[in-house]
Write an enzyme that holds these catalytic residues in place. Structure first.
Site: not given
Length: 341
Positions: A108, A111, A165
């Protein structure tokens, strides 16, 4: 194995005793036969179910870093992350490095690039976006509290993606980008190359795919640039956030517990985890009067990435201001690009 079979033998004996007890009681009270038999059957079924579960327990698959032998690297701070990089943001001085050229899945941390593109696009943050079936995780089968049909603003989705997340939030942001994911993902890669991130590849906006890969050096470059975006700084370091979903109010918290720690001054952060990547963390933080960029990848334990950050913090704080900075270099088993598909 002997212990396992021994345990199963005890369970079997226990089951037999339960049945014997049930039959004896039934002889004394015939009217209670069905009731006791049913209870014994349920208990026996539960015991057998637990025994079966123990016998087929599947170990967690190794990370790409473990497969590549990166955890064999030794460093002066005894970090649990197989990849680490600490840089002075103002001087670009490398304070610490460990397998920093290895290219691994970044989970993640992806992101952060997703958020950067959304912020730079200047799309209306109050525009309503609906979570669709296309946002449901088909890669890992992970769950989400954002049900299909949930309506939130782009700004709310960006907040959840960076702070908590939230995978469906991140995918929805890419899906609703002008042109959709077919345009968004190439833009992620083009933006990375424009920033000089030559070891980086993005396959989708959430980080669930192990094809999203980068090096510590590239991620330090991304953190340094993203720190200049006030929106990314604010949302990624938010400690908690509530969103109204229909008649419900959902409370989300930051995936990085250090943002609530008063001894830390964090300007930007992002966590990540999938089995292939291990536990990951990138941060911009002020330590001992210095603005530092920290990257930790492929940490084995759930809390070890936090422990590594604490170790680096204590080390930097222990160095007298007038003392020349010594860069401890990890004794790496492999100190090169590592791409495993």
């Amino acid at each position: 194995m002997k212990k396992l079979f021994s345990g199963l033998g005890v369970l079997a004996l226990f089951s037999s005793l339960m049945f014997a007890s049930a039959h004896a009681e039934a002889a004394k009270h015939p009217s209670a036969t069905a009731k006791h038999s049913k209870k014994a059957a349920v208990k026996t079924k539960t015991v057998r179910k637990h025994a079966s579960f123990r016998a087929v327990a599947i170990p967690k698959p190794p990370s790409f870093g473990q497969i590549a032998g990166l955890h064999g690297a030794h460093d002066a701070l005894d970090l649990k992350s197989s990849v680490a990089l600490v840089i002075d943001q103002d001087t670009q001085e490398v304070l610490f490095r460990k397998n920093d050229l290895a290219v691994l899945p970044i989970a993640s941390i992806t992101k952060l690039m997703t958020g950067l593109l959304i912020s730079e696009a200047k799309l209306p943050m109050d525009e309503t976006i609906t979570i669709s079936q296309d946002d449901v995780d088909q890669e890992k089968g992970s769950s989400s509290r954002l049900r299909v049909g949930t309506e939130l603003s782009r700004g709310e989705l960006l907040h959840l993606a960076l702070m908590s997340s939230e995978n469906r939030a991140a995918n929805a942001l890419g899906r609703t980008y002008p042109g959709g994911l077919a345009v968004f993902v190439p833009k992620m890669n083009a933006r990375a190359k424009a920033l000089g991130m030559m070891d980086t590849n993005y396959a989708e906006p959430t980080g669930l795919s192990s094809k999203n890969q980068s090096s510590a050096h590239d991620l330090a470059t991304l953190v340094n640039f993203a720190y200049g975006d006030p929106t990314l700084r604010e949302l990624s370091t938010s400690t908690g956030y509530q969103v109204a979903v229909g008649r419900r109010t959902l409370q989300y918290n930051n995936t990085n517990r250090l943002v609530k720690n008063p001894s830390w001054e964090i300007g930007l952060q992002k966590t990540g985890f999938i089995n292939e990547a291990g536990q990951c963390l990138v941060m911009q933080a002020k330590v001992a009067g210095r603005k530092l960029i920290m990257v930790f990848l492929d940490s084995a334990g759930k809390l070890s990435r936090i422990g590594d950050a604490e170790r680096v913090k204590r080390w930097v704080e222990s160095i007298p201001a007038a003392t020349p900075r010594v860069v401890p270099v990890a004794s790496a088993v492999i100190d090169q690009r590592v791409v495993t598909n």
